[in-house]
Motif scaffolding. Structure first.
Motif, PDB file in Angstrom:
ATOM      1  N   ALA A 181      -8.468   5.401  -6.147  1.00 44.81           N
ATOM      2  CA  ALA A 181      -9.931   5.653  -5.177  1.00 44.81           C
ATOM      3  C   ALA A 181     -11.077   5.779  -5.904  1.00 44.81           C
ATOM      4  N   ALA A 182     -10.991   6.252  -6.923  1.00 47.60           N
ATOM      5  CA  ALA A 182     -12.062   6.632  -7.878  1.00 47.60           C
ATOM      6  C   ALA A 182     -12.736   5.465  -8.782  1.00 47.60           C
ATOM      7  N   SER A 183     -11.931   4.398  -9.305  1.00 44.64           N
ATOM      8  CA  SER A 183     -12.316   3.484 -10.104  1.00 44.64           C
ATOM      9  C   SER A 183     -11.970   2.357  -9.789  1.00 44.64           C
ATOM     10  N   ASP A 184     -10.775   1.855  -8.955  1.00 44.29           N
ATOM     11  CA  ASP A 184     -10.323   0.488  -9.050  1.00 44.29           C
ATOM     12  C   ASP A 184     -11.272  -0.695  -8.533  1.00 44.29           C
ATOM     13  N   GLU A 185     -11.314  -1.505  -9.341  1.00 44.79           N
ATOM     14  CA  GLU A 185     -12.235  -2.626  -8.755  1.00 44.79           C
ATOM     15  C   GLU A 185     -11.619  -3.270  -7.662  1.00 44.79           C
ATOM     16  N   MET A 186     -10.373  -3.254  -7.539  1.00 42.41           N
ATOM     17  CA  MET A 186      -9.859  -3.725  -6.150  1.00 42.41           C
ATOM     18  C   MET A 186     -10.658  -3.122  -4.885  1.00 42.41           C
ATOM     19  N   ASN A 187     -10.901  -1.878  -5.104  1.00 45.20           N
ATOM     20  CA  ASN A 187     -11.561  -1.194  -3.724  1.00 45.20           C
ATOM     21  C   ASN A 187     -12.486  -2.293  -2.835  1.00 45.20           C
ATOM     22  N   GLU A 188     -13.309  -3.159  -3.732  1.00 48.24           N
ATOM     23  CA  GLU A 188     -14.092  -4.108  -3.106  1.00 48.24           C
ATOM     24  C   GLU A 188     -13.604  -4.801  -1.965  1.00 48.24           C
ATOM     25  N   TYR A 189     -12.140  -5.301  -2.139  1.00 46.29           N
ATOM     26  CA  TYR A 189     -11.439  -6.092  -1.436  1.00 46.29           C
ATOM     27  C   TYR A 189     -10.368  -5.521  -0.523  1.00 46.29           C
ATOM     28  N   VAL A 190     -10.375  -4.058  -0.422  1.00 41.53           N
ATOM     29  CA  VAL A 190      -9.190  -3.562   0.271  1.00 41.53           C
ATOM     30  C   VAL A 190      -9.942  -2.335   1.225  1.00 41.53           C
ATOM     31  N   ARG A 191      -9.533  -2.133   2.332  1.00 41.80           N
ATOM     32  CA  ARG A 191      -9.778  -0.864   3.230  1.00 41.80           C
ATOM     33  C   ARG A 191      -8.545  -0.293   3.661  1.00 41.80           C
ATOM     34  N   HIS A 192      -8.380   1.162   3.312  1.00 42.89           N
ATOM     35  CA  HIS A 192      -7.275   1.828   3.730  1.00 42.89           C
ATOM     36  C   HIS A 192      -7.489   2.513   5.199  1.00 42.89           C
ATOM     37  N   VAL A 193      -6.601   2.082   6.244  1.00 40.55           N
ATOM     38  CA  VAL A 193      -7.081   2.279   7.506  1.00 40.55           C
ATOM     39  C   VAL A 193      -6.035   3.203   8.223  1.00 40.55           C
ATOM     40  N   SER A 194      -4.763   3.483   7.742  1.00 47.45           N
ATOM     41  CA  SER A 194      -4.025   4.570   8.267  1.00 47.45           C
ATOM     42  C   SER A 194      -3.233   5.236   7.169  1.00 47.45           C
ATOM     43  N   SER A 195      -2.444   6.125   7.323  1.00 49.03           N
ATOM     44  CA  SER A 195      -1.808   6.990   6.457  1.00 49.03           C
ATOM     45  C   SER A 195      -0.822   7.966   7.057  1.00 49.03           C
ATOM     46  N   GLY A 196       0.135   7.953   6.460  1.00 47.55           N
ATOM     47  CA  GLY A 196       1.099   8.779   6.915  1.00 47.55           C
ATOM     48  C   GLY A 196       2.171   9.684   5.946  1.00 47.55           C
ATOM     49  N   LEU A 197       2.485  10.567   5.975  1.00 46.38           N
ATOM     50  CA  LEU A 197       3.426  11.569   5.261  1.00 46.38           C
ATOM     51  C   LEU A 197       4.619  11.997   6.045  1.00 46.38           C
ATOM     52  N   PHE A 198       6.052  11.708   5.345  1.00 51.68           N
ATOM     53  CA  PHE A 198       7.100  12.405   6.210  1.00 51.68           C
ATOM     54  C   PHE A 198       8.174  12.676   5.079  1.00 51.68           C
ATOM     55  N   ALA A 199       8.772  13.688   5.355  1.00 49.68           N
ATOM     56  CA  ALA A 199       9.801  14.313   4.709  1.00 49.68           C
ATOM     57  C   ALA A 199      11.151  13.658   5.118  1.00 49.68           C
ATOM     58  N   CYS A 200      11.804  12.952   4.360  1.00 50.12           N
ATOM     59  CA  CYS A 200      13.240  12.184   4.713  1.00 50.12           C
ATOM     60  C   CYS A 200      14.170  12.828   4.252  1.00 50.12           C
ATOM     61  N   PRO A 201      15.332  13.440   5.185  1.00 49.43           N
ATOM     62  CA  PRO A 201      16.241  14.222   4.580  1.00 49.43           C
ATOM     63  C   PRO A 201      17.112  13.434   3.792  1.00 49.43           C
ATOM     64  N   PRO A 202      18.323  14.151   3.252  1.00 45.13           N
ATOM     65  CA  PRO A 202      19.455  13.383   2.736  1.00 45.13           C
ATOM     66  C   PRO A 202      20.242  12.622   3.697  1.00 45.13           C
ATOM     67  N   GLY A 203      21.230  11.859   3.275  1.00 42.24           N
ATOM     68  CA  GLY A 203      21.915  11.096   4.185  1.00 42.24           C
ATOM     69  C   GLY A 203      22.822  11.806   4.930  1.00 42.24           C
ATOM     70  N   VAL A 204      23.277  11.080   6.191  1.00 44.83           N
ATOM     71  CA  VAL A 204      24.216  11.792   7.065  1.00 44.83           C
ATOM     72  C   VAL A 204      25.721  11.616   6.269  1.00 44.83           C
ATOM     73  N   THR A 205      26.431  12.786   6.456  1.00 42.58           N
ATOM     74  CA  THR A 205      27.928  12.879   5.884  1.00 42.58           C
ATOM     75  C   THR A 205      28.582  13.774   6.652  1.00 42.58           C
ATOM     76  N   GLY A 206      30.020  13.454   6.870  1.00 44.68           N
ATOM     77  CA  GLY A 206      30.801  14.503   7.649  1.00 44.68           C
ATOM     78  C   GLY A 206      30.500  14.626   8.906  1.00 44.68           C
ATOM     79  N   GLY A 207      30.083  13.592   9.676  1.00 42.46           N
ATOM     80  CA  GLY A 207      29.888  13.590  11.196  1.00 42.46           C
ATOM     81  C   GLY A 207      28.833  14.119  11.614  1.00 42.46           C
ATOM     82  N   GLY A 208      27.900  14.403  10.497  1.00 41.42           N
ATOM     83  CA  GLY A 208      26.482  15.008  10.787  1.00 41.42           C
ATOM     84  C   GLY A 208      25.543  14.106  11.639  1.00 41.42           C
ATOM     85  N   TRP A 209      24.306  14.584  11.736  1.00 41.58           N
ATOM     86  CA  TRP A 209      23.237  13.653  12.508  1.00 41.58           C
ATOM     87  C   TRP A 209      21.968  13.884  11.750  1.00 41.58           C
TER      88      TRP A 209
END
Length: 412
Positions: A377-405
């Protein structure tokens, strides 16, 4: 011989019996064949290091109920439906056409006859699921909020639309058939009606990263190979260091999980297309044809950040994307990228509303995504050609095992 999407209906098998469903036999033109299903259960969720499929349907939900038990019931029902659909079956045991004529079917039906198409469904929980805007504990889980799930900072140049950012729960559906991915999200939204509502969603095509060594590096809508240095499923040591949350690194329910960052990045396609080849390559830091770093011959050659040309200037410019995103520039930060191209029509002025739906999984976004994006964001020359319009952050738990959910350890 039984047909696809009726196998479990005939046997009355629930989610607990789906661990081996990916190897079930189905009918294809009168001969038996193994499905192209990806195993739903395991120590880690599918859809992270799974070889990246070609299509995406990503959705973020807001939880609209205040009833913890109703939310838990929905997560259980989602898990059962996800296990069935990733095995190439209907979302419900009765199916799309075999229920009572007077009642809605328990599957919407548009995937009848289609193979599993390597469908994976990956769930993540956003910070707003734990506490509301006033700091109130919504479902008795605020004490389990991971420190790594703190909201992302606003980066220089961000033009975020809050309506298509954030969310309480995210589900990533990846498949090699767009109808299979859309069918999966449609049915989960249907099952969750009254408990959740869709906040925003995104369709994607043409993966922009490879997550397995056998996959060729794809190209983004700027025409460049994307994700050459991405982490791969076979690099187990690097995955332990940069991708999976280890025991003791946060709350117990996240051990074996990963953190998901999404960014919708609109590319100014028409402006880019008027730029010279030399300028494009200098902005990216790679040759457009081969994907090799400037000054190198092969795509997978290590970028030489110290190399200079005959005129004494850096072969890879100081503002090049490759340099600014390189681990050596960011204290070794690495992520597993899993993004997709998108084209959402035009903006009404004849310009494509298109770009990259960036997806990255990592052990900790504070040491993974955040420092890299600050550098870009500070220095990338590509910023002239892109726009960041949405953002998300999520915690993905480990996989389902042993009949879990999904979320069983979080809501225990």
């Amino acid at each position: 011989m039984i047909t696809r999407r009726r196998a479990l209906a005939l046997g009355g098998v629930g989610a607990a019996g789906l661990a081996g469903a990916g190897a079930a036999l189905i009918s294809r033109g009168g001969s038996e064949a193994v499905t192209d299903a990806v195993a739903f259960t395991g120590p880690h969720q599918a859809g992270i290091v799974t070889p990246a499929q070609d299509r995406l349907h990503f959705v973020a939900f807001d939880v609209v109920t205040k009833d913890r038990e109703r939310l838990v019931r929905t997560l259980r029902e989602w898990t059962a439906a996800a296990a069935r659909m990733t095995a190439g079956l209907d979302a419900g045991e009765i199916g799309a056409v075999d229920g009572m004529p007077e009642a809605p079917p328990d599957d919407t039906g548009e995937a009848i006859g289609l193979p599993a198409s390597a469908l994976t469904l990956t769930v993540g929980f956003g910070p707003t699921l734990f506490r509301d805007a006033t700091g109130k504990d919504r479902f008795g889980i605020a004490g389990k909020l991971p420190a790594a799930l703190e909201p992302l900072p606003r980066f220089t140049g961000d033009t975020l639309d809050e309506a298509i950012s954030g969310g309480d729960i995210a589900i990533q559906a990846c498949a090699n058939d767009p109808q299979v991915a859309v069918h999966a999200i449609r049915n989960l939204a249907r099952i969750g009606m009254g408990t959740v509502s869709v906040r925003w969603s995104q369709l994607g095509f043409g993966r922009t990263s490879s997550t397995a060594t056998g996959q060729a590096t794809p190209r983004n809508l700027f025409g460049f190979k994307d994700g050459t240095r991405n982490l791969k499923a076979e690099q187990e040591d690097l995955l332990r260091e940069h991708l999976w949350v280890p025991d003791g690194d946060g709350p117990d329910w996240m051990t074996g999980g990963s953190y998901l960052v999404t960014r919708k990045i609109r590319m100014l396609i028409e402006t880019w297309d008027r730029s010279s080849l030399a300028e494009q390559e200098a902005i990216v830091g790679r040759h457009k044809g081969t994907g090799a770093p400037l000054g190198a011959a092969g795509e997978f050659d290590e970028p030489d950040l110290t190399a200079v040309g005959a005129d004494g200037t850096d072969l890879i410019p100081a503002t090049a994307h490759v340099r600014l995103a390189h681990p050596d520039t960011n204290n070794g930060a690495r992520m597993l990228r899993r993004g997709y191209n998108f084209v959402d029509g035009s903006d009404g002025l004849g310009r494509l509303d298109a770009g990259l739906f960036f997806i990255a999984f990592q052990r900790d976004p504070r040491t993974g995504f955040v420092p890299v994006q600050r550098s870009l964001a500070a220095s990338d020359e590509m910023n002239e050609y892109v726009r960041h319009v949405s953002s998300g952050l999520f915690a993905c738990p480990p996989g389902v095992t042993g009949g879990g959910w999904w979320g069983d350890r979080l809501f225990a």
